[in-house]
Design an enzyme around this catalytic site. Structure first.
Site, PDB file in Angstrom:
ATOM      1  CE1 TYR A   1      36.053  46.159  35.930  1.00  0.00           C
ATOM      2  CE2 TYR A   1      35.821  46.286  38.324  1.00  0.00           C
ATOM      3  CZ  TYR A   1      35.761  46.886  37.079  1.00  0.00           C
ATOM      4  OH  TYR A   1      35.401  48.201  36.980  1.00  0.00           O
ATOM      5  CD  GLU A   2      33.667  36.882  34.722  1.00  0.00           C
ATOM      6  OE1 GLU A   2      33.850  36.359  33.596  1.00  0.00           O
ATOM      7  OE2 GLU A   2      32.637  36.707  35.403  1.00  0.00           O
TER       8      GLU A   2
END
Length: 333
Positions: free
Chosen positions: A177-178
């Site tokens: 996840y970014e």
């Protein structure tokens, strides 16, 4: 004179101790115990220990450009992890939206179907396959970590991912996840509980995270590391997110910094074959790798991604694996 007296003293003490042990244990038992201890001590002092530092990992399947498992060269002397990109908790509709932990597959399922995963693993005993969660974007839109609550997200994630992992015969998960619509502590609890549950249920044997140098990203992953670092096997740090003109010296400093941030972790170094950033092979990536290897700090290498490497003939995959395949021995003395 003093040394002679000391030697005499130790000989007398040794004989007294042996006499006492023989009286207590009997000679046959004492002989077995002493022989075993002597053998173990000799092994500890003379046997070099080969640390497991031959992990090569590669993301695959995100671009849908017809790359296949069989296209990628596999060195039999490394542990090779393919990481399928991505599984995302978004709908598969034309206008995707978050599903609160109900994951769907977004990788190239034509080339990476359940049957093809199982077949390739059966053909290569050193290959394991994982899936990566999240990623940067879905189409032209950013992909956000967007849970409604810890309990609901974890429950949905465990259920949906267990189904996918079993269907595809996968070995582990990667967290990538970014972008976030939850604070670091919330993220840490959701992901930490997910990894812990999947491991405790026997669904996966390893887990990794894929942070990079960005204040928001680091705050979330460092919170996760602080609470659940003991459950995370590899840190796929995206060193290619640093500036494109990175030098070997700068890279070594970055590695030291992230090793300190994720203290005690297996920090894997990385390159991208998209040609975007970080220390490139042309500018000394493998020089840095050899330096880390000589210091006993090269835990593994990963590449983003096979989809882009195909046009390059997978030259950097071959070079990375060849480097990792050469054992680096550490002695205990």
């Amino acid at each position: 004179m003093i040394s002679i007296y000391l030697i005499t003293f130790f000989i007398i003490c040794k004989k007294a101790l042996l006499w006492f042990l023989i009286k207590r244990m009997g000679f046959p038992k004492l002989f077995i115990v002493l022989f075993t201890l002597q053998t173990l001590l000799a092994m500890a002092l003379t046997e070099p220990i080969e640390r497991k530092m031959n992990i090569f990992r590669e993301y695959i399947g995100a671009e849908s450009n017809n790359v296949k498992f069989a296209d990628v060269p596999i060195n039999p002397n490394v542990e090779f992890h393919f990481i399928l990109a991505f599984a995302i908790d978004y709908t598969t509709s034309s206008t995707p939206h978050p599903t609160d932990g109900k994951f769907n597959v977004f990788w190239d399922t034509d080339n990476f179907s359940p049957s093809k995963v199982s077949l390739f693993k059966n053909q290569h005993s050193n290959v394991k396959v994982a899936l990566s969660l999240g990623g940067d974007s879905l189409g032209k839109e950013r992909c956000y970590f967007s849970p409604s609550s810890v309990d609901s997200w974890v429950s949905n994630a465990v259920s949906s991912l267990t189904k996918i992992i079993k269907e595809y015969n996968l070995d582990g998960i990667d967290i990538d996840y970014e972008h976030f619509l939850a604070d670091p502590e919330f993220f840490a609890e959701c992901i930490g509980k997910l990894i812990t549950t999947l491991k405790n249920n026997g669904a996966i044997s390893f887990a990794s995270i894929a942070p990079f140098k960005d204040d928001e990203v680091q705050s979330h992953y460092l919170a996760l590391w602080k609470s659940y670092g003991h459950m995370i096997d590899y840190v796929n740090f995206q060193f290619y997110a640093y500036d494109k003109g990175t030098t070997v010296s700068q890279f070594m400093t970055y590695f030291k910094t992230q090793s300190s941030n994720y203290k005690g972790g297996n920090i894997l170094v990385s390159i991208t074959t998209e040609g975007k950033g970080g220390l490139s092979p042309e500018n000394g990536f493998f020089t840095a790798c050899n330096r880390l290897k000589s210091e006993g700090k090269l835990h593994g290498i990963f590449v983003w991604s096979a989809d882009n490497s195909q046009a390059l003939g997978f030259r950097y995959e071959k070079q990375s694996q060849a480097l990792l395949a050469v054992p680096h021995l550490h002695s205990t003395v």
